[in-house]
Each structure stands twice: as C-alpha cells, then as structure tokens.
Design an enzyme around this catalytic site. Structure first.
Site, mmCIF file in Angstrom:
data_model
loop_
_atom_site.group_PDB
_atom_site.id
_atom_site.type_symbol
_atom_site.label_atom_id
_atom_site.label_comp_id
_atom_site.label_asym_id
_atom_site.label_seq_id
_atom_site.Cartn_x
_atom_site.Cartn_y
_atom_site.Cartn_z
ATOM 1 N N HIS A 191 0.828 -1.030 -0.171
ATOM 2 C CA HIS A 191 0.055 0.047 -0.060
ATOM 3 C C HIS A 191 0.822 0.822 -0.201
ATOM 4 C CE1 HIS A 191 -3.187 2.173 0.570
ATOM 5 N NE2 HIS A 191 -4.487 1.651 1.398
ATOM 6 N N ASP A 222 -11.000 -10.251 -16.095
ATOM 7 C CA ASP A 222 -11.366 -11.387 -17.056
ATOM 8 C C ASP A 222 -10.230 -11.901 -17.482
ATOM 9 O OD1 ASP A 222 -11.738 -13.332 -18.329
ATOM 10 O OD2 ASP A 222 -12.810 -12.473 -19.661
#
Length: 465
Positions: free
Chosen positions: A176, A394
């Site tokens: 992060h 995807d």
C-alpha cells in the site's frame, strides 16, 4: 464446512521478474510522496477473485504458466512493483542518525507467485452466503500480517492461485506504500487484459503514469524525522472479529439515496454517502454507546479528480485521504437518516484542491505515518470503493462469481465496499465487528429494511457460462 487454514497447502513458490527488464535511467530510485510514506505502517492491500468457470480443456499447469508469463509482462509496465523498498539515513557530523529517507529501488528483484491446493474446499464453502466469511479465506493471500515497510525484504506484490474442488481463487497482496486501491485495480485489470490476450507483447489499454506527484513544499526526497523504524512501524493484532458480507441491490441503493435527499430537501447526496450514513448509524446503534460518545465515519476519498490541475486516473501511486466526519451518538441516532447522510456529504464536498494542498503542507511540517491503532473502536471506516471495475478482471475464464479480501487492515468497524456481482449500481459490503455488535446489527430494523438477499450461486454461474 472446512474451517482451518491448514486446509490450504502451498505447492510451490517462485519469483517472477519484469520481462523484458524495464529500461531505466542509472538512478533507479522512485521517491515516495507524503501520501505514500504515510502508508508505511499499515498492511498490504489484499483482494482476490473466486472463479468457477475454468476452460475444461486447460490444465492447471497451463493456467499457471499463462499467469506467470502475463504477470512478467505486466510488471514490465508496472516496474516499481518488481522492486523493493530501500532506506537511507541522514547522519550528522557525530555519526548520529537525524532522519530517514524511504524510496523504491526499481531493481527488478521480482514479484512472488504462489501455487496452493485446497481441493477439500468448494466454491460454496467460500461463498458461505448465510454465514460469516470462513477463516480459511485468509490463507488464500500471501504475507498475512506484513506491514508495507516489510517491502524492504519481501516483494511489493505477491499473487496466489489456490485450486479448490470446483474452482480457483486468485488472491493478490499489494504494497500500500506503492499505490492505493485505484493503482491496485489498475495493475490487476491490466494483468487480466494481458493474460486473456495470450500476447505478452500487447500494450496496455491504460498505461500507468509513474511520475510521482509532489505538490508545492513537498519536493523529493522527503525526510521522515525518525532514527529507527520502531518509532513509526506498528504491528497490528486485531481482536477476534466476525466478518460478514452483506448485499444491497441497485433498487435498495436507489431507495436509500432517495430517502436521504428527500429528508434533506436536496438532490446532492450520493448513493455511497447514503450507504455510508446507514452503516454509521446502524453500527453505532449496535455498539450501544451513550449519547455523549463522539463517533466518526472515516471515508477513503480520492484526490486525483479533486486536485487542480487534476491527476490522471492512470496515476500510479497513492492519492487518497481518510476523511474523518464526526458526530455524537446522540446526534447520529436522534436525528433522521438524512441528517447523517448530509453530514457526510458536507465532509466530502469540503475536500477541495485547497484542502488537499493544505493537508500536504501540514504533513511536510510534521510528517505522520498512519497506524491502525489510530482508528478507534468508536469509528466506522468505509474502505475500498464499488466504483472500481473489480469484476472486469477477466483472465480468459469469464467473470468471477465473488470477491473476497484477506485479513489485512481489519479492525472493529471496518467496512469494505465492492460492486455487486449483478452490477447496475448494486453493492456488497464486507463488515467486521465483534460478535456481540454483529449480532445486534443483524437484527437492526433499519439495517434489515435496506439489506438485500444475495444472488444464488447457481443463478450466477448459469449466467456466466
């Protein structure tokens, strides 16, 4: 139902480097901004996808090979993720450390790829639509408990493919301090784009912008006023928490928004501000605070579009704040729902270009590294965002059936937001609370009037395939 992390067995680990290696200047340093440095103590972002519809003609070995190859190509474009954090110290004439500089060494040491097996666990076990998120889900992610500062010695990104009885889970742990949720999903969707194309030479549709944003008065390198990491790094060990997913259909979200705006005589309150108000009120009620107790709703808010000139949505790095909006428990619960939504709206509207630049100026004058202990048990923390295109990842296997997260950065009152599987403005919330508070929330009339049933798995998979 399986309930132990021991049900997940690591089969192999390997390092994946950027290929071809990025052509960088001799100076391989990527200096960190105030927004990046403030994230050194929290934990890695951990998000992942549950897939059920793998191509029947593909073997797991073929899938792993394609994932590794496409990850290597993706790292070429997101080259800071293939590096490591590094520290240099400022030393006075007597040899005493007077400050610390942390940066990314873009040395292409690589990311980590983990192949794990959990074939005693089914997709239905993971979904657990009528119960809490199972504890074994935490084992679908590498680097459990690691702080972002640990990126000095472990990869800045690691992915794990866990093979289940009737599907796979692809989890990612992402440092992060290198980037925020926008950067995480930019990386992840690009990886999916390259993977499904089966062409490692394809150029990303959204190439990342790696020039870090340093506002006036915050020029690199930025010095942290610490002599040792123990002065700003905190290991977080949360208390026992229940973690549960709740679904809000697009119709339910629209009703919440309409109610909030009607009660305030406006049309300015957004869907997410309305949903945040609901969770703030209901969780505060579940905690049974006295009326005088000060509570807060913390909302992760983007800077990119609010800055003038604005940052590109393809900016790779951190560009967020945790906006803190306060009210006493009495104010929150004695006023109507619209009052809470309007208070949140006003807080969001106040986050302007001038406010952002003022925050940066104050940070430079007195640098702060965020610690999870700063989020007290009187807060509701709204993290992540349903605006991220999470289901657009995807990999060539079709749409995932669910999203889940690891144990990182979980605390009492943490609420993470995801787009609902069916789209259309629906939202899924991942809520973390102690057992007593969660049980009270589950019976709260205001909450029950808003929450929606989940779409059954067999309906989801029939639509995917």
């Amino acid at each position: 139902m399986p309930s132990s992390p021991a049900m997940v067995t690591v089969i192999s680990k390997c390092t994946v480097k950027a290929e071809p290696p990025p052509k960088l200047l001799a100076n391989k340093k990527c200096h960190l901004t105030p927004w990046d440095l403030a994230m050194l103590s929290p934990q890695y972002i951990q998000k992942g996808h549950l897939f059920t519809n793998l191509p029947p003609t593909f073997s797991i070995d073929d899938i792993i090979s394609n994932l590794k190859t496409s990850l290597s190509s993706t790292l070429h474009h997101f080259y800071p993720l293939a590096g490591r954090l590094a520290t240099q110290h400022e030393v006075d004439n007597d040899g005493n450390i007077t400050g610390t500089f942390v940066f990314i060494d873009c040395n292409n040491e690589g990311a980590e790829f983990v192949h794990a097996d959990a074939q005693s666990i089914s997709v239905e076990d993971v979904l657990a639509p009528f119960s809490d998120v199972p504890a074994f889900v935490q084992s679908f992610f590498p680097y459990d408990g690691a702080t972002n500062h640990d990126g000095h010695c472990i990869p800045l990104v690691a992915v794990q493919l866990t093979v289940l009885a009737d599907g796979v889970f692809l989890g990612c742990s992402f440092n992060h301090a290198v980037g925020d949720g926008t950067s995480f999903w930019h990386f992840f969707t690009t990886w999916a784009e390259i993977c499904r194309s089966k062409n490692v030479n394809v150029f990303p549709s959204r190439p990342p912008i790696h020039d870090r944003c340093f506002l006036e008065g915050a020029k690199p390198p930025l010095k942290l006023p610490f002599t040792h990491e123990s002065q700003f790094i905190e290991r977080h060990y949360p208390p026992p928490l229940r973690e549960k997913m709740f679904h809000f259909s697009s119709e339910a979200i629209a009703k919440l928004k309409a109610k909030a705006n009607k009660e305030c005589g406006t049309d300015k309150i957004s869907s997410f501000q309305s949903l945040s108000a609901l969770m703030w009120r209901c969780i505060t009620r579940a905690r049974r605070f006295p009326a005088e107790q000060v509570t807060s709703c913390r909302v992760a808010i983007q800077n990119r579009a609010r800055l003038q000139p604005s940052q590109s949505p393809n900016y790779f790095g951190n560009s967020i704040y945790s906006l803190r909006i306060t009210a006493t428990a009495g104010e929150l619960l004695e006023n109507d729902f619209g009052w809470a939504a309007w208070v949140i709206h006003e807080g969001v509207v106040s986050h302007t270009n001038d406010a952002i630049r003022g925050m940066v100026k104050r940070w430079v004058e007195a640098p702060v590294v965020y610690k999870l202990s700063m989020f007290d048990n009187f807060s509701v923390v709204m993290g992540s965002s349903p605006r991220f295109d999470m289901y657009g990842c995807d990999f060539g296997w079709g749409k995932a059936v669910a999203l889940r997260s690891g144990s990182a950065n979980k605390s009492d009152g943490k609420v993470s937001s995801y787009p609902g599987w069916e789209g259309g403005g629906s939202v899924d919330l991942e809520v973390c609370l102690p057992a007593k508070s969660m049980a009270t929330l589950e019976a709260d009339p205001e909450f029950l009037a808003a929450v929606s049933p989940f779409v059954p798995l067999h309906v989801q998979t029939s639509q995917v395939i």
